[in-house]
Design an enzyme around this catalytic site. Structure first.
Site, short mmCIF file in Angstrom:
data_model
loop_
_atom_site.label_atom_id
_atom_site.label_comp_id
_atom_site.label_asym_id
_atom_site.label_seq_id
_atom_site.Cartn_x
_atom_site.Cartn_y
_atom_site.Cartn_z
N LYS A 71 0.79 -1.36 0.08
CA LYS A 71 -0.22 0.12 0.05
C LYS A 71 0.86 1.26 0.11
CE LYS A 71 -4.29 -1.39 2.16
NZ LYS A 71 -5.14 -0.93 3.09
N ASP A 107 -10.31 3.85 1.44
CA ASP A 107 -10.58 3.68 2.80
C ASP A 107 -11.29 4.92 3.45
OD1 ASP A 107 -9.86 1.07 2.87
OD2 ASP A 107 -7.97 1.72 3.68
#
Ligand code: NAP
Length: 285
Positions: A71, A107
């Site tokens: 990520k 997110d």
């Protein structure tokens, strides 16, 4: 309407076998009539990330979701980074527009949309967060974006919590404490929302929970656990039994997926199908 156009998608990570994304997106594509949209788990070793990113272009993938451990490292191989992903310092979705790769972090919108669905307004609230890892960065940025009055991070490692707070001081009133300290216990008593971003209570260690005394929370404070497996963690069960409203991590997971789907296709997915699919997989785990 059925479309026979071929498009490829995947989730890059290592390990990646546990990812719920393939089944979730496949179900949504099928429901939308995208019969030739393929979604596969892509097991990518850390040392091969550059080649894997090049392959997104070479194999003409429309997009990939990104998970642990890539990520943060994937950013340097992309052509552009969206503003949220830049602040958070992590990418969980890559979109390929004709060879131009843009990294996003969905997110944060998943977290905020889940709060909105639960009718919780973060504006002006006192928020207490537990944990200072990757997901905490998205949660913290979401709270700053929505102008929470005061955000307190409690963690087992106060140095890490302080470093996280420092990264976001320019965006809001953020402070950090050892979660066992008396100061932290005092702050909990003024919280409008308590958010767990640690994996404490996640399957298989379902009897764990962060070391906070929930009884200290004011009446009506929302207890939010972003863990989604199990859907109701020990923290949430305890909070519910004490009479607090609760929010589990499933809606954040679904809504970050909704946002990635929108970035990939320009359309919104059938959320009922996605929810049903995820609940079915989680019930089997
Ligand atoms: P991470 O980067 O590894 O961060 C975990 C944080 O929890 C760190 O602050 C870590 O502290 C702390 N922690 C870990 N184990 C602990 C323990 N035994 N005792 C006390 N503190 C502990 O993980 P992450 O990526 O942020 O993910 C955290 C959780 O969020 C996972 O359960 C994940 O499934 C969930 N999540 C949910 C969604 C959703 O869509 N619902 C999205 C993302 C993540 P140290 O720094 O001291 O190790």
């Amino acid at each position: 309407m059925v479309s026979s156009e071929i498009k490829n998608f995947g989730v890059m990570g290592y390990p990646v076998g546990h990812s719920l994304s393939p089944q979730m997106y496949k179900a949504a594509f099928e429901a939308a009539g995208f019969i030739n949209y393929n979604y596969i788990p892509l097991q990518v070793h850390a040392g091969k990330l550059f080649m894997a990113v090049e392959a997104i272009k070479g194999l003409d993938f429309r997009g990939v979701n990104v998970t642990i451990p890539h990520k943060t490292t994937i950013s340097k191989y992309l052509d552009a980074i969206d503003a949220d992903a830049l602040v958070i310092g992590a990418v969980n979705t890559v979109v390929n527009d004709g060879g131009m790769l843009t990294g996003y972090n969905t997110d944060v919108s998943g977290f905020l949309m889940a709060l909105a669905e639960a009718n919780f307004l973060p504006e002006g609230c006192n928020a207490v967060m537990l944990g200072a890892g990757g997901a905490a960065r998205a949660v913290l940025w979401g709270l700053c974006k929505k102008r929470a009055e005061c955000i307190t991070i409690g963690a087992r490692n106060p140095q890490k919590a302080q470093a996280l707070a420092n990264d976001f001081l320019q965006y809001g009133h953020v402070e950090s404490f050892d979660w066992n300290s008396d100061e932290f216990k005092e702050i909990i008593q003024t919280a409008d929302i308590l958010i767990n971003t640690t994996p404490l209570g996640m399957y298989p260690l379902v009897d764990d929970m962060p070391p906070v005394d929930l009884k200290l929370l004011p009446e009506g404070a929302l207890v939010y656990d972003i863990i989604y497996n199990p859907i109701e963690t020990k923290l949430l069960r305890t909070a519910r039994e004490l009479g607090y409203p609760t929010l589990d991590g499933l809606s954040m997971l679904l809504l970050q997926g909704q946002e990635a789907y929108r970035l990939y296709t320009g359309e919104l997915p059938d959320m009922e199908i996605m929810t049903k699919t995820l609940k079915k997989i989680l019930a089997q785990k």
